[in-house]
Motif scaffolding. Structure first.
Motif, mmCIF file in Angstrom:
data_model
loop_
_atom_site.group_PDB
_atom_site.id
_atom_site.type_symbol
_atom_site.label_atom_id
_atom_site.label_comp_id
_atom_site.label_asym_id
_atom_site.label_seq_id
_atom_site.Cartn_x
_atom_site.Cartn_y
_atom_site.Cartn_z
ATOM 1 N N ARG A 1 19.867 -7.252 7.869
ATOM 2 C CA ARG A 1 19.708 -8.383 8.786
ATOM 3 C C ARG A 1 19.893 -7.945 10.229
ATOM 4 N NH1 ARG A 1 22.569 -10.896 12.992
ATOM 5 N NH2 ARG A 1 21.951 -13.100 13.102
ATOM 6 N N ASP A 2 20.935 -7.151 10.492
ATOM 7 C CA ASP A 2 21.190 -6.679 11.855
ATOM 8 C C ASP A 2 20.052 -5.790 12.345
ATOM 9 O OD1 ASP A 2 23.559 -8.055 11.772
ATOM 10 O OD2 ASP A 2 24.781 -6.298 11.260
ATOM 11 N N ALA A 3 19.485 -4.971 11.470
ATOM 12 C CA ALA A 3 18.383 -4.094 11.858
ATOM 13 C C ALA A 3 17.142 -4.899 12.232
ATOM 14 C CB ALA A 3 18.067 -3.124 10.722
ATOM 15 N N LEU A 4 16.874 -6.004 11.511
ATOM 16 C CA LEU A 4 15.734 -6.859 11.839
ATOM 17 C C LEU A 4 15.911 -7.516 13.206
ATOM 18 C CD1 LEU A 4 15.087 -8.576 8.386
ATOM 19 C CD2 LEU A 4 13.530 -7.024 9.577
ATOM 20 N N VAL A 5 17.128 -7.998 13.476
ATOM 21 C CA VAL A 5 17.395 -8.631 14.771
ATOM 22 C C VAL A 5 17.263 -7.611 15.893
ATOM 23 C CG1 VAL A 5 19.176 -9.732 16.169
ATOM 24 C CG2 VAL A 5 18.835 -10.445 13.794
ATOM 25 N N GLU A 6 17.756 -6.392 15.673
ATOM 26 C CA GLU A 6 17.662 -5.357 16.692
ATOM 27 C C GLU A 6 16.213 -4.963 16.957
ATOM 28 O OE1 GLU A 6 19.248 -0.778 17.519
ATOM 29 O OE2 GLU A 6 20.034 -1.941 15.817
ATOM 30 N N ALA A 7 15.398 -4.945 15.903
ATOM 31 C CA ALA A 7 14.001 -4.538 16.075
ATOM 32 C C ALA A 7 13.139 -5.619 16.712
ATOM 33 C CB ALA A 7 13.407 -4.152 14.718
ATOM 34 N N LEU A 8 13.382 -6.893 16.372
ATOM 35 C CA LEU A 8 12.489 -7.962 16.810
ATOM 36 C C LEU A 8 13.129 -8.930 17.797
ATOM 37 C CD1 LEU A 8 10.903 -8.792 13.328
ATOM 38 C CD2 LEU A 8 9.838 -7.521 15.187
ATOM 39 N N GLY A 9 14.457 -8.936 17.867
ATOM 40 C CA GLY A 9 15.125 -9.868 18.758
ATOM 41 C C GLY A 9 15.445 -11.179 18.045
#
Length: 478
Positions: A155-163
């Motif tokens: 989840r954190d990686a998705l937020v970091e990649a897409l905002g």
């Protein structure tokens, strides 16, 4: 909505992760590689994030004309359409030359890539996670799709990649999706006499359609022709489709949700576990649909399995429509058409009046006529008849052909009402339900078809015993 695609070589756990993110066992999962062939999409959630997820076939290096090559082309379409790609590797097995080649493909074509190291719960997987750094796609996210480990890190990686803002949906409402099943329309006992005239058919409401048939009848080709694009994997090989894949599109302003299903063979021929799962998936699609289009191969129509499929659909209460596919292969059409009409009426009495259309998924011939037949059948399947009209018809019918007398006593039919539609379902109040007989019930059903135009859809007729007003009332327990 953000679109995320899961890619990787065969058997790394893509479908397992897909099922975990959508919260349902939508994609077929098996130990053997290459189970997934078509790309499947679904509404996914990961903690507070909501997005569209796409499951894809395993990437393989092979010629474009082969089945695996066509599967890879479908995956490349998903990569191009996605906002982010989850590139999955199996750290239990370790990196392979295929992983290196497809990592390069991701770097060239994907908008954003997150490296997902699956099966990280296995003993000795730490070395595989460290090896994944060599792919040059950033820090690998160690997860276990099967056990749910590492979902917070993903989840954190998705937020970091897409905002965070990419996942916000200001128009979201807590309303049911348009394809969710509606509650049955029941008429309460005692209210039948006050029933109003049924509302007119609404031809703007969304429609759910399942495409079924024997293997290699041309189901996926037909759906591609509806969509106007190569959405479904097709080819000369029988049994290409395994999962029941749903697609959405508009037809003349009306929302359509269409399900492509695996070919249905006779039960005795189904041996492998994977095919059993595919057939079970197809049967779920039939139960979920409103209209079921049975695709017949017009070069070999009316096989035993074709008629079994029609019988199954009628028993499930779905509305059948027959599509005689591969019509472009028929040269002398008039005698073939006459034969098809005669056999449809003679061999399918359980679906009397079913609409049958000749089509060609290859050329597009007959597609508009097929959609018109689907809409007309859906209108009949949803039809409601007022209680007043039903009882007027019942009085005339009984007067013309009274029910049989059993042991010298006439069966008294008192009342009739429609308790629901989808399919049309009727209830008759009679003094002796057990004595009415199958043949007389069939006579009533055929009369309903003729008088109210209920052709081509299942009709259900129930019998209930009327209460004896002179019988002693049973005391309710205190």
């Amino acid at each position: 909505m953000v679109t995320i695609a899961i890619i990787g070589r065969p058997n790394v756990g893509k479908s397992t992760l897909f099922n975990r993110l959508v919260g349902k066992r939508l994609a077929l999962v098996d130990d053997r590689p290459g189970v997934t062939r078509d790309r499947r999409s679904g509404e996914a959630s990961l903690m507070d994030l909501e997005f569209e997820i796409i499951d894809t076939a395993g990437l393989e290096i092979t010629g474009a004309e082969t089945l695996e090559g066509r599967m890879r082309a479908q995956t490349e379409i998903a990569i191009a359409a996605a906002d982010c790609v989850l590139f999955m590797v199996d750290v239990k097995v370790g990196l392979t030359p295929q992983d290196l080649d497809f990592a390069e493909l991701c770097r060239r074509t994907a908008a954003k890539v997150i490296l997902v190291a699956n099966k990280a719960e296995a003993r000795g997987a730490e070395s595989g996670v460290l090896d994944a750094y060599s792919l040059g796609l950033g820090e690998p996210i160690g997860i276990s799709a099967e056990h749910g480990m590492g979902m917070a890190e993903l989840r954190d990686a998705l937020v970091e990649a897409l905002g965070e803002e990419a996942f916000a949906d200001p128009l979201a409402e807590d309303e049911p999706e348009w394809w969710e099943e509606e509650a049955p329309e029941l008429v309460a006992e005692g209210d039948e006499g006050e029933e109003a005239e049924a509302p007119p058919y609404d031809d703007t409401k969304p429609l759910r359609i399942a495409i079924v048939g024997r293997p290699n009848a041309g189901k996926s080709t037909l759906i591609n022709r509806f969509l106007g694009e190569d959405r479904m994997l097709t080819g000369p090989e029988a049994g290409i489709t395994r999962d029941s894949i749903s697609v959405e599109w508009d037809w003349r302003g009306r929302k359509i949700r269409m399900f492509d299903t695996a070919g249905l063979r006779r039960k005795a021929r189904i041996q492998e576990k994977l095919e059993k799962l595919s057939v079970a998936d197809a049967l779920r699609a039939i139960k979920y649909a409103e209209i079921v289009v049975i695709v017949f191969d017009v070069t070999i129509p009316f096989e035993r399995q074709d008629m079994s499929i029609v019988d199954l659909i009628v028993r499930e209460g779905r509305a059948p429509v027959i599509a005689f596919n591969k019509w472009d292969l028929i040269e002398d059409r008039q005698p073939v058409l006459a034969e098809l009409r005669e056999k449809t009426e003679r061999l399918l009495p359980q679906a009397r009046g079913v609409k049958a259309v000749t089509v060609s998924g290859e050329t597009g011939e007959g597609i508009d006529r097929l959609m018109k037949a689907i809409v007309e059948t859906h209108e009949v399947w949803n039809r409601r008849i007022s209680t007043a009209k039903l009882n007027q018809w019942l009085s005339r019918t009984i007067g013309h052909h009274p029910p049989p007398a059993v042991a010298g006593r006439r069966v008294n039919i008192k009342y009739m009402t429609q308790v629901k539609s989808r399919p049309p379902t009727f209830m008759i109040s009679t003094s002796r339900p057990e004595a009415l007989g199958t043949s007389y019930t069939r006579y009533l059903i055929n009369g309903l078809r003729e008088s109210f135009g209920l052709f081509g859809v299942p009709i259900r007729l129930g019998l209930r015993k009327t209460d004896n007003p002179f019988a002693p009332k049973r005391k309710r327990p205190s």
